[in-house]
Design a protein around this motif. Structure first.
Motif, PDB file in Angstrom:
ATOM      1  N   ARG A  73     -16.436 -12.764  -9.030  1.00  0.00           N
ATOM      2  CA  ARG A  73     -16.657 -11.419  -9.246  1.00  0.00           C
ATOM      3  C   ARG A  73     -16.237 -10.637  -8.336  1.00  0.00           C
ATOM      4  NH1 ARG A  73     -22.307 -11.452 -12.793  1.00  0.00           N
ATOM      5  NH2 ARG A  73     -21.225 -12.696 -14.515  1.00  0.00           N
ATOM      6  N   LEU A  74     -16.449 -11.111  -6.945  1.00  0.00           N
ATOM      7  CA  LEU A  74     -15.773 -10.209  -6.017  1.00  0.00           C
ATOM      8  C   LEU A  74     -14.409 -10.075  -5.847  1.00  0.00           C
ATOM      9  CD1 LEU A  74     -18.310 -11.335  -2.797  1.00  0.00           C
ATOM     10  CD2 LEU A  74     -18.640  -9.425  -4.395  1.00  0.00           C
ATOM     11  N   ASN A  75     -13.621 -11.042  -6.096  1.00  0.00           N
ATOM     12  CA  ASN A  75     -12.141 -11.255  -6.046  1.00  0.00           C
ATOM     13  C   ASN A  75     -11.874 -10.237  -7.299  1.00  0.00           C
ATOM     14  OD1 ASN A  75     -12.151 -13.047  -4.043  1.00  0.00           O
ATOM     15  ND2 ASN A  75     -10.765 -14.474  -5.126  1.00  0.00           N
ATOM     16  N   ALA A  76     -12.485 -10.507  -8.572  1.00  0.00           N
ATOM     17  CA  ALA A  76     -11.953  -9.670  -9.757  1.00  0.00           C
ATOM     18  C   ALA A  76     -12.348  -8.148  -9.515  1.00  0.00           C
ATOM     19  CB  ALA A  76     -12.860  -9.978 -10.880  1.00  0.00           C
ATOM     20  N   LEU A  77     -13.244  -7.728  -8.511  1.00  0.00           N
ATOM     21  CA  LEU A  77     -13.562  -6.438  -8.123  1.00  0.00           C
ATOM     22  C   LEU A  77     -12.462  -5.798  -7.192  1.00  0.00           C
ATOM     23  CD1 LEU A  77     -16.048  -4.182  -8.000  1.00  0.00           C
ATOM     24  CD2 LEU A  77     -16.478  -5.303  -5.647  1.00  0.00           C
ATOM     25  N   VAL A  78     -11.821  -6.977  -6.386  1.00  0.00           N
ATOM     26  CA  VAL A  78     -10.843  -6.236  -5.559  1.00  0.00           C
ATOM     27  C   VAL A  78      -9.481  -5.879  -6.331  1.00  0.00           C
ATOM     28  CG1 VAL A  78      -9.592  -6.898  -3.510  1.00  0.00           C
ATOM     29  CG2 VAL A  78     -11.921  -7.494  -3.611  1.00  0.00           C
ATOM     30  N   LYS A  79      -9.344  -7.010  -7.138  1.00  0.00           N
ATOM     31  CA  LYS A  79      -8.186  -6.784  -8.184  1.00  0.00           C
ATOM     32  C   LYS A  79      -8.182  -5.492  -8.974  1.00  0.00           C
ATOM     33  CE  LYS A  79      -6.621 -11.398  -8.109  1.00  0.00           C
ATOM     34  NZ  LYS A  79      -6.591 -12.626  -9.007  1.00  0.00           N
ATOM     35  N   ASP A  80      -9.238  -5.127  -9.484  1.00  0.00           N
ATOM     36  CA  ASP A  80      -9.368  -3.930 -10.201  1.00  0.00           C
ATOM     37  C   ASP A  80      -9.111  -2.667  -9.235  1.00  0.00           C
ATOM     38  OD1 ASP A  80     -10.076  -5.129 -12.593  1.00  0.00           O
ATOM     39  OD2 ASP A  80     -12.275  -4.858 -12.451  1.00  0.00           O
ATOM     40  N   THR A  81      -9.770  -2.994  -8.002  1.00  0.00           N
ATOM     41  CA  THR A  81      -9.586  -1.674  -7.164  1.00  0.00           C
ATOM     42  C   THR A  81      -8.056  -1.284  -6.724  1.00  0.00           C
ATOM     43  OG1 THR A  81     -11.702  -2.202  -6.286  1.00  0.00           O
ATOM     44  CG2 THR A  81     -10.626  -0.719  -5.059  1.00  0.00           C
ATOM     45  N   LEU A  82      -7.316  -2.591  -6.599  1.00  0.00           N
ATOM     46  CA  LEU A  82      -6.048  -2.707  -6.276  1.00  0.00           C
ATOM     47  C   LEU A  82      -5.199  -1.701  -7.024  1.00  0.00           C
ATOM     48  CD1 LEU A  82      -5.304  -6.027  -5.023  1.00  0.00           C
ATOM     49  CD2 LEU A  82      -5.232  -4.213  -3.585  1.00  0.00           C
ATOM     50  N   THR A  83      -5.312  -1.821  -8.322  1.00  0.00           N
ATOM     51  CA  THR A  83      -4.446  -1.201  -9.090  1.00  0.00           C
ATOM     52  C   THR A  83      -4.832   0.500  -9.371  1.00  0.00           C
ATOM     53  OG1 THR A  83      -6.136  -1.666 -11.177  1.00  0.00           O
ATOM     54  CG2 THR A  83      -4.331  -3.165 -10.826  1.00  0.00           C
ATOM     55  N   MET A 109      -0.485  -9.504  -3.314  1.00  0.00           N
ATOM     56  CA  MET A 109       0.292  -8.441  -3.314  1.00  0.00           C
ATOM     57  C   MET A 109       1.545  -8.108  -4.190  1.00  0.00           C
ATOM     58  SD  MET A 109      -1.693  -6.253  -1.458  1.00  0.00           S
ATOM     59  CE  MET A 109      -3.140  -7.275  -1.857  1.00  0.00           C
ATOM     60  N   SER A 110       2.177  -9.279  -3.746  1.00  0.00           N
ATOM     61  CA  SER A 110       3.771  -9.250  -4.529  1.00  0.00           C
ATOM     62  C   SER A 110       3.282  -9.225  -6.091  1.00  0.00           C
ATOM     63  CB  SER A 110       4.690 -10.371  -4.082  1.00  0.00           C
ATOM     64  OG  SER A 110       3.825 -11.459  -3.986  1.00  0.00           O
ATOM     65  N   GLU A 111       2.365  -9.821  -6.553  1.00  0.00           N
ATOM     66  CA  GLU A 111       2.023  -9.756  -7.976  1.00  0.00           C
ATOM     67  C   GLU A 111       1.836  -8.343  -8.410  1.00  0.00           C
ATOM     68  OE1 GLU A 111      -1.223 -12.008  -9.899  1.00  0.00           O
ATOM     69  OE2 GLU A 111      -0.166 -13.549  -8.958  1.00  0.00           O
ATOM     70  N   LEU A 112       0.956  -7.538  -7.569  1.00  0.00           N
ATOM     71  CA  LEU A 112       0.669  -6.203  -7.661  1.00  0.00           C
ATOM     72  C   LEU A 112       1.864  -5.418  -7.686  1.00  0.00           C
ATOM     73  CD1 LEU A 112      -1.701  -4.025  -7.732  1.00  0.00           C
ATOM     74  CD2 LEU A 112      -0.983  -3.866  -5.286  1.00  0.00           C
ATOM     75  N   ALA A 113       3.160  -5.754  -6.977  1.00  0.00           N
ATOM     76  CA  ALA A 113       4.064  -4.845  -6.841  1.00  0.00           C
ATOM     77  C   ALA A 113       5.039  -5.289  -8.003  1.00  0.00           C
ATOM     78  CB  ALA A 113       5.033  -5.478  -5.543  1.00  0.00           C
ATOM     79  N   ARG A 114       5.159  -6.412  -8.377  1.00  0.00           N
ATOM     80  CA  ARG A 114       5.618  -6.751  -9.961  1.00  0.00           C
ATOM     81  C   ARG A 114       5.217  -6.024 -11.086  1.00  0.00           C
ATOM     82  NH1 ARG A 114       6.540 -11.855  -7.697  1.00  0.00           N
ATOM     83  NH2 ARG A 114       4.596 -12.555  -9.161  1.00  0.00           N
ATOM     84  N   ASP A 115       3.926  -6.168 -11.339  1.00  0.00           N
ATOM     85  CA  ASP A 115       3.307  -5.688 -12.567  1.00  0.00           C
ATOM     86  C   ASP A 115       2.601  -4.167 -12.456  1.00  0.00           C
ATOM     87  OD1 ASP A 115       1.504  -8.485 -12.791  1.00  0.00           O
ATOM     88  OD2 ASP A 115       0.975  -6.613 -11.644  1.00  0.00           O
ATOM     89  N   ARG A 117       2.096  -0.389 -10.019  1.00  0.00           N
ATOM     90  CA  ARG A 117       2.489   1.010 -10.350  1.00  0.00           C
ATOM     91  C   ARG A 117       3.720   1.021  -8.890  1.00  0.00           C
ATOM     92  NH1 ARG A 117      -1.120   5.240  -9.573  1.00  0.00           N
ATOM     93  NH2 ARG A 117      -2.320   3.675  -8.471  1.00  0.00           N
ATOM     94  N   GLY A 118       4.152   0.007  -8.441  1.00  0.00           N
ATOM     95  CA  GLY A 118       4.751  -0.020  -7.348  1.00  0.00           C
ATOM     96  C   GLY A 118       4.072   0.416  -5.843  1.00  0.00           C
ATOM     97  N   THR A 119       2.710   0.183  -6.008  1.00  0.00           N
ATOM     98  CA  THR A 119       1.816   0.942  -4.893  1.00  0.00           C
ATOM     99  C   THR A 119       2.258   0.342  -3.570  1.00  0.00           C
ATOM    100  OG1 THR A 119      -0.026   0.562  -6.480  1.00  0.00           O
ATOM    101  CG2 THR A 119      -0.551   1.090  -4.234  1.00  0.00           C
ATOM    102  N   PRO A 120       2.364   1.169  -2.630  1.00  0.00           N
ATOM    103  CA  PRO A 120       2.959   0.768  -1.534  1.00  0.00           C
ATOM    104  C   PRO A 120       1.949  -0.096  -0.559  1.00  0.00           C
ATOM    105  CG  PRO A 120       2.529   3.084  -1.222  1.00  0.00           C
ATOM    106  CD  PRO A 120       2.562   2.531  -2.683  1.00  0.00           C
ATOM    107  N   VAL A 121       2.171  -1.093   0.513  1.00  0.00           N
ATOM    108  CA  VAL A 121       1.421  -1.667   0.740  1.00  0.00           C
ATOM    109  C   VAL A 121       1.659  -1.807   2.579  1.00  0.00           C
ATOM    110  CG1 VAL A 121       0.187  -4.117   1.557  1.00  0.00           C
ATOM    111  CG2 VAL A 121       0.955  -3.443  -1.161  1.00  0.00           C
ATOM    112  N   TRP A 149       6.415  -4.995   3.259  1.00  0.00           N
ATOM    113  CA  TRP A 149       5.538  -4.047   3.459  1.00  0.00           C
ATOM    114  C   TRP A 149       6.181  -2.653   3.883  1.00  0.00           C
ATOM    115  CZ3 TRP A 149       2.326  -7.209   1.969  1.00  0.00           C
ATOM    116  CH2 TRP A 149       1.983  -8.337   2.415  1.00  0.00           C
ATOM    117  N   ALA A 150       5.288  -1.560   3.303  1.00  0.00           N
ATOM    118  CA  ALA A 150       5.937  -0.103   3.616  1.00  0.00           C
ATOM    119  C   ALA A 150       5.743   0.292   5.035  1.00  0.00           C
ATOM    120  CB  ALA A 150       5.033   0.707   2.839  1.00  0.00           C
ATOM    121  N   ASP A 151       5.164  -0.450   6.000  1.00  0.00           N
ATOM    122  CA  ASP A 151       4.896  -0.258   7.219  1.00  0.00           C
ATOM    123  C   ASP A 151       4.200  -1.267   7.787  1.00  0.00           C
ATOM    124  OD1 ASP A 151       5.581   2.806   8.085  1.00  0.00           O
ATOM    125  OD2 ASP A 151       4.385   3.077   6.276  1.00  0.00           O
TER     126      ASP A 151
END
Ligand SMILES: Nc1nc2c(ncn2[C@@H]2O[C@H](COP(=O)(O)OP(=O)(O)OP(=O)(O)O)[C@@H](O)[C@H]2O)c(=O)[nH]1
Ligand SMILES: [Mg+2]
Length: 304
Positions: A73-83, A109-115, A117-121, A149-151
């Motif tokens: 549940r904690l991992n799912a929470l973090v993933k929701d937050t990331l988007t 993180m690279s999954e997040l980048a793929r699908d 909004r192109g959120t910078p990390v 990484w963006a920075d």
């Protein structure tokens, strides 16, 4: 002058220093911290106010391969937050080699980048006060090789090193927009949650092995006392339950003749009185809730 406002979220493996960094940026304690992994269990918003920006930091539980329902549940929470945020800060402690735990998160993180909004990390090398210059340089190189990484920013939340630089970097990734929170508001955590967290932080001090994970704290009530307060300071009764998973753990938390629980109480009370600006009578009860970390019903009751 353009005003920027938006959300940044800190991720990283357990114990990477996310909550300590959140507190350093906010300038006040909004999240509890400890030397034990998996201290943070819900997302906590800390608000940084600047003349030209408002940065809302979302501190999250450490990301790791889950072993219990709570972990899932904690991992799912973090993933929701990331988007939902404008920029992500990926925390990697300087005193530990880049390992499988970090690679696990880098993959997410690279999954997040793929699908996404192109959120910078932004890769944040935390606890840089714990290593020498040479080791820090080595670590920065290893981090660079880990992803796109963006920075990359080395910081020390404890020493205050580069905390302002990081703040500028994160704000640079925020969109233009009006402030989202009132001036002076440092968190949107409900008081009862902060109180429960202060008790849990005090109770975590000095306990080992699996006990930190087995401990959950729930505030039953916070009620003002009728009697007139001495020199105008209000008085509150605060009743709190500490849940553990086994009888043996209950004995540890309470200690010989209740000594340990008394120490936890007086330590927590100091923080709670500062938080609420009141004198507090703190009433702590310890209860066994068998295997609550794996029990959906009990998890629900505790707010997970
Ligand atoms: N020396 C040093 N210690 C730090 C620094 N930042 C954090 N720590 C210590 O590292 C430990 C973990 O810090 P936390 O901020 O609780 O880590 P976290 O990433 O929030 O941990 P979880 O919530 O469990 O995922 C604590 O003992 C902190 O005091 C730092 O900049 N320097
Ligand atoms: Mg934390």
């Amino acid at each position: 002058m353009t005003f920027r406002s938006g959300f940044a979220c800190f991720v990283g493996r357990p114990n990477a220093g996310k909550s300590t960094l959140t507190n350093a940026l906010v300038g006040q304690k909004v999240a509890i911290t400890s030397g034990r992994p998996q201290t943070t269990r819900h997302t906590i918003r800390g608000i940084v106010h600047r003349p030209d920006a408002q940065l809302i930091l979302v501190d999250t539980p450490g990301l790791h391969r889950p072993r219990t329902l709570l972990g899932e549940r904690l991992n799912a929470l973090v993933k929701d937050t990331l988007t939902e945020v404008d920029v992500v800060g990926f925390c990697l402690p300087a005193d530990q080699r880049v390992g499988p735990g970090d690679r696990f998160i880098a993959e997410q993180m690279s999954e997040l980048a793929r699908d996404g909004r192109g959120t910078p990390v932004v890769a944040i090398v935390t606890k840089s006060d714990l290593v020498g210059k040479g080791k820090l340089a080595e670590h920065l190189l290893a981090v660079q090789g880990l992803g796109d990484w963006a920075d990359i920013v080395p910081v020390s939340a404890v020493g205050g090193y580069q905390v302002e630089v990081l703040e500028k970097v994160l704000i640079g990734h925020l969109p233009e927009g009006a402030p989202l929170y009132a001036e002076g508001e440092l968190t949107d955590e409900p008081e009862a949650v902060m109180v429960a967290e202060l008790v849990r932080e005090a109770a975590l001090e000095g306990v080992r092995d699996e006990l930190p994970h087995s401990l959950a704290v729930v505030v039953d009530e916070i009620v003002p006392r009728d009697e007139p307060a001495a020199n105008g300071v209000p008085m509150l009764d605060v009743r709190v339950h500490l849940f553990v998973e086994r009888d043996s753990q209950k004995a540890i938390i309470i200690g010989k003749g209740g000594a340990r629980l008394r120490d936890v109480g007086s330590e927590a009370r100091r923080g709670i009185e500062a938080l609420l600006g009141a004198r507090v009578y703190l009433d702590l009860h310890v209860k066994v809730a068998k295997d609550w970390q794996r029990d959906p019903k009990q998890l629900g009751k505790m707010g997970f």
